[in-house]
Design a protein around this motif. Structure first.
Motif, PDB file in Angstrom:
ATOM      1  N   UNK A  15      49.477  40.588  44.856  1.00  0.00           N
ATOM      2  CA  UNK A  15      50.905  40.380  44.669  1.00  0.00           C
ATOM      3  C   UNK A  15      51.188  38.951  44.228  1.00  0.00           C
ATOM      4  N   UNK A  16      52.377  38.770  43.681  1.00  0.00           N
ATOM      5  CA  UNK A  16      52.767  37.475  43.139  1.00  0.00           C
ATOM      6  C   UNK A  16      52.671  36.359  44.167  1.00  0.00           C
ATOM      7  N   UNK A  17      53.085  36.625  45.412  1.00  0.00           N
ATOM      8  CA  UNK A  17      53.096  35.586  46.437  1.00  0.00           C
ATOM      9  C   UNK A  17      52.039  35.817  47.514  1.00  0.00           C
ATOM     10  N   UNK A  18      51.041  36.639  47.206  1.00  0.00           N
ATOM     11  CA  UNK A  18      49.918  36.835  48.103  1.00  0.00           C
ATOM     12  C   UNK A  18      48.860  35.770  47.864  1.00  0.00           C
ATOM     13  N   UNK A  19      47.720  35.858  48.546  1.00  0.00           N
ATOM     14  CA  UNK A  19      46.687  34.837  48.384  1.00  0.00           C
ATOM     15  C   UNK A  19      45.997  34.862  47.037  1.00  0.00           C
ATOM     16  N   UNK A  20      45.937  36.031  46.385  1.00  0.00           N
ATOM     17  CA  UNK A  20      45.218  36.111  45.114  1.00  0.00           C
ATOM     18  C   UNK A  20      45.623  37.365  44.355  1.00  0.00           C
ATOM     19  N   UNK A  21      45.371  37.326  43.048  1.00  0.00           N
ATOM     20  CA  UNK A  21      45.419  38.495  42.174  1.00  0.00           C
ATOM     21  C   UNK A  21      43.976  38.804  41.797  1.00  0.00           C
ATOM     22  N   UNK A  22      43.636  40.077  41.688  1.00  0.00           N
ATOM     23  CA  UNK A  22      42.253  40.380  41.350  1.00  0.00           C
ATOM     24  C   UNK A  22      42.083  41.748  40.747  1.00  0.00           C
ATOM     25  N   UNK A  23      40.827  42.108  40.519  1.00  0.00           N
ATOM     26  CA  UNK A  23      40.534  43.399  39.938  1.00  0.00           C
ATOM     27  C   UNK A  23      39.086  43.784  40.101  1.00  0.00           C
ATOM     28  N   UNK A  24      38.810  45.052  39.867  1.00  0.00           N
ATOM     29  CA  UNK A  24      37.447  45.578  39.825  1.00  0.00           C
ATOM     30  C   UNK A  24      37.290  46.337  38.514  1.00  0.00           C
ATOM     31  N   UNK A  25      36.316  45.928  37.730  1.00  0.00           N
ATOM     32  CA  UNK A  25      36.023  46.571  36.445  1.00  0.00           C
ATOM     33  C   UNK A  25      34.799  47.452  36.630  1.00  0.00           C
ATOM     34  N   UNK A  26      34.937  48.730  36.323  1.00  0.00           N
ATOM     35  CA  UNK A  26      33.807  49.648  36.366  1.00  0.00           C
ATOM     36  C   UNK A  26      33.538  50.135  34.952  1.00  0.00           C
ATOM     37  N   UNK A  27      32.270  50.428  34.658  1.00  0.00           N
ATOM     38  CA  UNK A  27      31.920  50.979  33.361  1.00  0.00           C
ATOM     39  C   UNK A  27      31.579  49.951  32.298  1.00  0.00           C
ATOM     40  N   UNK A  28      31.551  48.671  32.654  1.00  0.00           N
ATOM     41  CA  UNK A  28      31.164  47.657  31.666  1.00  0.00           C
ATOM     42  C   UNK A  28      29.662  47.797  31.410  1.00  0.00           C
ATOM     43  N   UNK A 134      49.565  40.770  35.692  1.00  0.00           N
ATOM     44  CA  UNK A 134      48.879  40.878  34.400  1.00  0.00           C
ATOM     45  C   UNK A 134      47.669  39.955  34.292  1.00  0.00           C
ATOM     46  N   UNK A 135      47.498  39.043  35.248  1.00  0.00           N
ATOM     47  CA  UNK A 135      46.289  38.216  35.263  1.00  0.00           C
ATOM     48  C   UNK A 135      45.048  39.098  35.216  1.00  0.00           C
TER      49      UNK A 135
END
Length: 357
Positions: A15-28, A134-135
């Protein structure tokens, strides 16, 4: 859904005001050498505080790769084929700026719909509905671009219009290497100057303004796209329309072609025109894929506005805090990222097909 893609898949979180923005990419795919500086450069293009035309929120937006890669040099890693997890930490969020909005629905934001659907909302910058999400797309898109580059596929986007000021030249007549030479990210310096003046004038009025980002994908092979319900242009449209503030998508001649006759629009073989925008029957035809994404004005305007609170009572409020007067300059790398993910996913789907007899 917080996941996009079929083979090359991104699941984003934060979230915007949480500790971090992130993601998990599968299939690379495994064995792709990634330039960490190139990924970081894309984040720098999206980050707040990069110019006088954007919000003053000051975030370093430094990516941290947590899994799915092995180091090669201090500036590069190689993909292992396993899920790539990453985070970008939030540092300069000012949640107190939003205290007055705890019980107020901001006009044209997701506040009311989130509240109605879920029974709660994060009033601190919109939480999950914030464009800061969108980060994760930019990181995944930057990795996708590095997978596409050896295939000769290139993706470029630029600010084509702000308000009524447009760069109307055909993209083939523009110097796309000039996109990063001004804060607006328009390849025509004179048009960029007028766009910048308009944005600054709008900001001085406490208002915002929208426009259009154009993009072109070159080097795309013939055959990408899965008819009938997974056409390439439909997948591009879905990707672009998932971006915050996106309100429209077209490709090729798009809506402008609706007033033409078939004799003016058909692309003869071998191709001497590209009215179709590089896609026919939902499948890429080997020509450049040219598209446009329309963005609305940012709904947070620094003026008194009428709205209601969670009890349904009419209230007036004036927004405070740090906001973009125009999303277009920072939307450019996001548009490129969504296009890169879509094209890589389509390419991997094609490679997964059984060979033709």
């Amino acid at each position: 859904m917080n996941t996009i893609g079929t083979i090359y898949r991104l699941t984003s979180f934060g979230e915007s005001h949480g500790p971090a923005i992130g993601g998990i990419i599968d299939g690379c795919p495994a064995g792709i050498k990634l330039d960490i500086n190139a990924i970081q450069a894309e984040l720098q293009r999206r980050r707040p505080g990069q110019s006088h035309l954007t919000t003053s929120r000051n975030e370093a937006d430094q990516v941290e790769l947590l899994s799915g890669t092995m180091p090669v040099t201090t500036d590069s890693v190689v993909t292992t084929g396993t899920p790539i997890a990453f985070i970008v930490r939030n540092a300069d969020h000012r949640s107190a700026d939003y205290d007055a909005l705890r019980d107020i629905f901001r006009p044209s934001h997701a506040d009311f719909t989130y509240w109605t659907k879920y029974g709660l909302r994060d009033h601190r910058g919109g939480g999950r509905s914030s464009a800061r999400e969108t980060i994760s797309r930019v990181v995944a898109g930057a990795i996708a671009r590095q997978c596409l580059r050896p295939q000769g596929i290139d993706i470029r986007a630029w600010t084509q219009q702000v308000g009524d000021i447009a760069c109307d030249a055909d993209w083939t007549h523009l110097n796309l290497d000039n996109i990063e030479n001004n804060a607006v990210r328009c390849p025509d310096d004179d048009v960029a100057r007028r766009m910048e003046e308009l944005i600054m004038s709008v900001r001085a009025d406490g208002d915002t303004i929208g426009g259009i980002v154009s993009g072109v994908i070159t080097g795309c092979p013939i055959g990408l796209g899965e008819p009938v319900f997974d056409k390439l242009h439909a997948r591009l449209a879905a990707a672009m329309m998932s971006i915050n503030a996106a309100k429209g998508f077209d490709y090729g001649m798009g809506f402008a072609g609706c007033t033409r006759r078939g004799s003016e629009m058909n692309d003869p073989l071998p191709f001497t025109t590209n009215h179709s925008g590089g896609i026919q029957g939902g499948i890429s035809n080997g020509q450049p894929i040219y598209f446009r994404v329309a963005f609305k004005p940012v709904p947070t305007i620094l003026r008194p506005q009428q709205t209601i609170d969670i009890e349904g009572r009419a209230v007036e409020y004036t927004p405070h805090g740090r906001h973009d007067p125009c999303v277009l300059p920072r939307a450019v790398p996001i548009v490129e990222a969504m296009a890169a993910m879509t094209i890589l996913d389509a390419l991997l789907l094609n490679q997964a097909r059984p060979p033709q007899p």
